[in-house]
Design an enzyme around this catalytic site. Structure first.
Site, PDB file in Angstrom:
ATOM      1  N   ALA A   1     -42.445  13.000  31.349  1.00 57.06           N
ATOM      2  CA  ALA A   1     -41.807  12.415  30.155  1.00 57.06           C
ATOM      3  C   ALA A   1     -42.624  13.181  28.886  1.00 57.06           C
ATOM      4  O   ALA A   1     -43.610  14.007  29.304  1.00 57.06           O
ATOM      5  CB  ALA A   1     -41.792  10.978  29.741  1.00 57.06           C
ATOM      6  N   LYS A   2     -42.327  12.847  27.860  1.00 56.84           N
ATOM      7  CA  LYS A   2     -42.839  13.370  26.859  1.00 56.84           C
ATOM      8  C   LYS A   2     -44.413  13.486  26.759  1.00 56.84           C
ATOM      9  O   LYS A   2     -44.994  14.331  26.344  1.00 56.84           O
ATOM     10  CB  LYS A   2     -42.564  12.661  25.362  1.00 56.84           C
ATOM     11  CG  LYS A   2     -41.241  13.136  24.721  1.00 56.84           C
ATOM     12  CD  LYS A   2     -41.512  14.420  23.589  1.00 56.84           C
ATOM     13  CE  LYS A   2     -40.157  14.984  23.377  1.00 56.84           C
ATOM     14  NZ  LYS A   2     -39.070  14.573  22.480  1.00 56.84           N
ATOM     15  N   ARG A   3     -45.130  12.254  27.099  1.00 60.51           N
ATOM     16  CA  ARG A   3     -46.328  12.110  27.046  1.00 60.51           C
ATOM     17  C   ARG A   3     -47.072  13.156  28.035  1.00 60.51           C
ATOM     18  O   ARG A   3     -48.317  13.433  28.086  1.00 60.51           O
ATOM     19  CB  ARG A   3     -46.872  10.614  27.425  1.00 60.51           C
ATOM     20  CG  ARG A   3     -46.693  10.231  28.824  1.00 60.51           C
ATOM     21  CD  ARG A   3     -46.861   8.910  29.090  1.00 60.51           C
ATOM     22  NE  ARG A   3     -45.644   8.292  29.781  1.00 60.51           N
ATOM     23  CZ  ARG A   3     -45.616   8.359  30.909  1.00 60.51           C
ATOM     24  NH1 ARG A   3     -46.279   8.972  31.784  1.00 60.51           N
ATOM     25  NH2 ARG A   3     -44.357   7.956  31.476  1.00 60.51           N
ATOM     26  N   HIS A   4     -46.333  14.055  28.979  1.00 55.27           N
ATOM     27  CA  HIS A   4     -46.812  15.002  29.847  1.00 55.27           C
ATOM     28  C   HIS A   4     -46.870  16.226  29.079  1.00 55.27           C
ATOM     29  O   HIS A   4     -47.148  17.256  29.642  1.00 55.27           O
ATOM     30  CB  HIS A   4     -46.114  14.889  31.126  1.00 55.27           C
ATOM     31  CG  HIS A   4     -46.395  13.784  31.994  1.00 55.27           C
ATOM     32  ND1 HIS A   4     -45.305  12.834  32.149  1.00 55.27           N
ATOM     33  CD2 HIS A   4     -47.296  13.106  32.692  1.00 55.27           C
ATOM     34  CE1 HIS A   4     -45.446  11.776  32.900  1.00 55.27           C
ATOM     35  NE2 HIS A   4     -46.898  11.847  33.133  1.00 55.27           N
ATOM     36  N   GLY A   5     -46.342  16.173  27.826  1.00 54.11           N
ATOM     37  CA  GLY A   5     -46.232  17.687  27.046  1.00 54.11           C
ATOM     38  C   GLY A   5     -44.658  17.581  26.990  1.00 54.11           C
ATOM     39  O   GLY A   5     -44.083  17.049  27.689  1.00 54.11           O
TER      40      GLY A   5
END
Ligand code: GLU
Length: 326
Positions: free
Chosen positions: A256-260
């Site tokens: 998801a976004k939090r992984h980049g």
């Protein structure tokens, strides 16, 4: 492309509620390769049945992203085709018709439970992942009088009464599965607010569009036994299913976004070419030995479902870095 095999029809069916990222590109590429390697027809269907969550600009962007990747389609919202329309919000009458057939069979019932009721049903065993806990059957056996009385107070949702025999199928990636319908419970086909459920819409569309091969993400594996029951009840041919592994971060959570930012738009901005991305995806999936650039066209001869791993794929920083090397 010139489809020559009428017995092979597959599709990519995105929901336009978010931007396309590498995980969607992976599913789209594999679905496309499966069909192109067998000279079948590839369908693009826009699953915007959840109107409030779906955005027209995202639908347009998904089409642009797919074209950028080098994925084409023979039938779809923009090009039409024999089973048009290819946008779910324009197909509501088909869903209503299917609902009518199920209703005639006595396969449906009205349900007055709220989400809160269901979450607090402490005895409810945990059902299969995507749809939350199994429905405990609260409204299954209400008398007609009880239903009529409740309907005066509350707009009901409509549930499909699942069968008792296990639903078994062979998945093209992960092999044999058998699901006990009690583990899912009776599932919603039309919500109280009038929205048809994904389970119903996807079955109606895949059947009416003559889809023979469904290749999609493993997050939908637990939807398949529900859908198979609908195919059976409606007397429709069940397609072949293949659920490809999801991309995960190193924390074991879905990428998801939090992984980049792995949206296609972000990669494009950073100068990643479409062939670099598709070559990298094919490498991740074990179809090619190196992560060098390879356009979808060039990968057609490499497609082999048996090479795709069944386990989730952990996208480490090192793997991601290979996407940016030239
Ligand atoms: N619209 C669904 C999604 O984007 C996919 C449905 C399917 O492939 O069956 O997750």
């Amino acid at each position: 492309m010139n489809p020559t095999n009428p017995k092979l029809r597959g599709r990519f069916a995105p929901t336009p509620s978010g931007e396309m990222h590498i995980g969607n590109a992976w599913t789209a590429l594999l679905a496309w390769l499966q069909i192109r390697s067998g000279h079948g027809s590839f369908i693009l269907r826009m699953e915007d049945i959840d109107k409030p969550r779906s955005k027209p600009h995202l639908a347009r962007q998904i089409l642009d992203d797919l074209r950028w990747l080098g994925i084409d389609w023979d039938e779809g919202p923009d090009v039409g085709g024999p089973y048009a329309p290819y946008t779910q919000s324009e197909r509501l009458q088909h869903y209503e018709d299917a609902l009518g057939k199920l209703q005639k069979q006595g396969a449906l019932y009205t349900c007055f439970c709220s989400r809160a009721d269901l979450l607090s049903a402490a005895s409810a065993p945990h059902g299969l992942a995507a749809e939350g806990p199994a429905y405990p059957g609260t409204c299954r056996n209400l008398s007609p009088e009880e239903r009529a009385a409740k309907a005066k107070m509350k707009q009901p949702s409509i549930r499909y009464r699942v069968g008792e025999v296990p639903v078994a199928f062979i998945d093209g990636v992960s092999g044999r599965h058998s699901f006990d319908p009690a583990a899912t419970g009776d599932f919603i086909v039309k919500r109280a607010d009038g929205m048809f459920s994904y389970q119903l819409a996807v079955v109606v569309d895949d059947a009416m569009m003559q889809v023979t091969h469904v290749l999609r993400g493993a997050d939908l594996l637990d939807s398949t036994p529900r859908q198979i029951q609908l195919y059976q009840a409606l007397g429709w041919e069940i397609p072949a299913f293949a659920h490809v592994p999801l991309f995960m971060g190193t924390d074991g959570k879905r990428l998801a976004k939090r992984h980049g930012n792995t949206s296609l738009a972000a990669l494009r901005e950073q100068g990643v070419s479409p062939a670099k991305l598709t070559g990298w995806l094919a490498w991740i999936g074990g179809l090619v030995p190196t992560p060098g650039p390879a356009a979808p066209q060039e990968l057609i001869g490499r497609f082999d479902l048996s090479l795709i791993p069944a386990e989730p794929i952990v996208i480490t920083e090192d793997l991601l870095a290979r996407l940016y090397e030239s």
